[in-house]
Design a protein around this motif. Sequence first.
Motif, PDB file in Angstrom:
ATOM      1  N   UNK A 117       2.871   9.990  -9.965  1.00 24.37           N
ATOM      2  CA  UNK A 117       2.054  10.313 -11.008  1.00 24.37           C
ATOM      3  C   UNK A 117       1.311  11.604 -11.085  1.00 24.37           C
ATOM      4  N   UNK A 118       0.654  11.915  -9.694  1.00 25.63           N
ATOM      5  CA  UNK A 118      -0.083  13.233  -9.585  1.00 25.63           C
ATOM      6  C   UNK A 118       0.924  14.533  -9.748  1.00 25.63           C
ATOM      7  N   UNK A 119       2.111  14.229  -9.398  1.00 26.34           N
ATOM      8  CA  UNK A 119       3.230  15.503  -9.162  1.00 26.34           C
ATOM      9  C   UNK A 119       3.468  15.755 -10.621  1.00 26.34           C
ATOM     10  N   UNK A 120       3.903  14.719 -11.645  1.00 26.94           N
ATOM     11  CA  UNK A 120       4.286  15.125 -12.723  1.00 26.94           C
ATOM     12  C   UNK A 120       3.384  15.130 -13.894  1.00 26.94           C
ATOM     13  N   UNK A 121       2.045  15.312 -13.638  1.00 24.64           N
ATOM     14  CA  UNK A 121       1.086  15.501 -14.581  1.00 24.64           C
ATOM     15  C   UNK A 121       0.341  16.750 -14.474  1.00 24.64           C
TER      16      UNK A 121
ATOM     17  N   UNK B 234       0.758  -1.280  -0.122  1.00 25.09           N
ATOM     18  CA  UNK B 234      -0.067   0.000  -0.108  1.00 25.09           C
ATOM     19  C   UNK B 234       0.844   1.107   0.037  1.00 25.09           C
ATOM     20  N   UNK B 235       2.058   1.125   0.766  1.00 28.30           N
ATOM     21  CA  UNK B 235       2.709   2.333   0.679  1.00 28.30           C
ATOM     22  C   UNK B 235       3.490   2.542  -0.726  1.00 28.30           C
ATOM     23  N   UNK B 236       3.963   1.594  -1.377  1.00 28.57           N
ATOM     24  CA  UNK B 236       4.453   1.860  -2.657  1.00 28.57           C
ATOM     25  C   UNK B 236       3.529   2.075  -3.597  1.00 28.57           C
ATOM     26  N   UNK B 237       2.151   1.702  -3.514  1.00 28.30           N
ATOM     27  CA  UNK B 237       1.083   2.127  -4.571  1.00 28.30           C
ATOM     28  C   UNK B 237       0.805   3.742  -4.118  1.00 28.30           C
ATOM     29  N   UNK B 238       0.792   3.996  -2.952  1.00 29.77           N
ATOM     30  CA  UNK B 238       0.612   5.374  -2.468  1.00 29.77           C
ATOM     31  C   UNK B 238       1.708   6.468  -3.147  1.00 29.77           C
ATOM     32  N   UNK B 239       2.854   5.955  -3.079  1.00 27.94           N
ATOM     33  CA  UNK B 239       4.063   6.838  -3.743  1.00 27.94           C
ATOM     34  C   UNK B 239       4.045   6.717  -4.997  1.00 27.94           C
ATOM     35  N   UNK B 240       3.798   5.682  -5.791  1.00 30.34           N
ATOM     36  CA  UNK B 240       3.516   5.954  -7.294  1.00 30.34           C
ATOM     37  C   UNK B 240       2.431   6.732  -7.572  1.00 30.34           C
ATOM     38  N   UNK B 241       1.224   6.717  -7.067  1.00 19.38           N
ATOM     39  CA  UNK B 241       0.389   7.562  -7.056  1.00 19.38           C
ATOM     40  C   UNK B 241       0.580   8.970  -6.971  1.00 19.38           C
ATOM     41  N   UNK B 242       1.261   9.280  -5.934  1.00 18.05           N
ATOM     42  CA  UNK B 242       1.814  10.565  -5.595  1.00 18.05           C
ATOM     43  C   UNK B 242       2.791  11.309  -6.788  1.00 18.05           C
TER      44      UNK B 242
END
Length: 122
Positions: free
Chosen positions: A118-122, A108-116
């Motif tokens: 993605x959100x930061x670079x879009x 869950x932590x890894x998925x949260x980091x990936x989502x962050x």
Amino acid sequence: MASIFCPRCEQQVDSQAVTCPFCRTELKAFGHPGIPLHRAGKGEYLCDSCTYHVDDSCNYPQRPTAKECTLYQNFEEYQAQKQQQYRKPSSNESLQSWVRRNQTLLLFVALFVVCLMIAAFT
């Protein structure tokens, strides 16, 4: 198929065999393949090295001269197993154990980091 050697005739026998097919020696206690029958060597007694004899909790009628026993537990092997159980694990082993116990949290932590990301670079 696992196999063992008959203590009397030294022939190779299936490990689940209740009796030896060659000499008819009983290999399992009470005719049940799940109950091992421990035997002492020639001129020896099982009680000399048994945990239950050492701590005086054995109530077997043949004690202290038992040649066969279903409850036999080698005292030295028991002590070694006990020491292994209580030894302090190394930091690497502790980390590996923690990761195994918390795999879901780490996912869950890894998925949260990936989502962050993605959100930061879009």
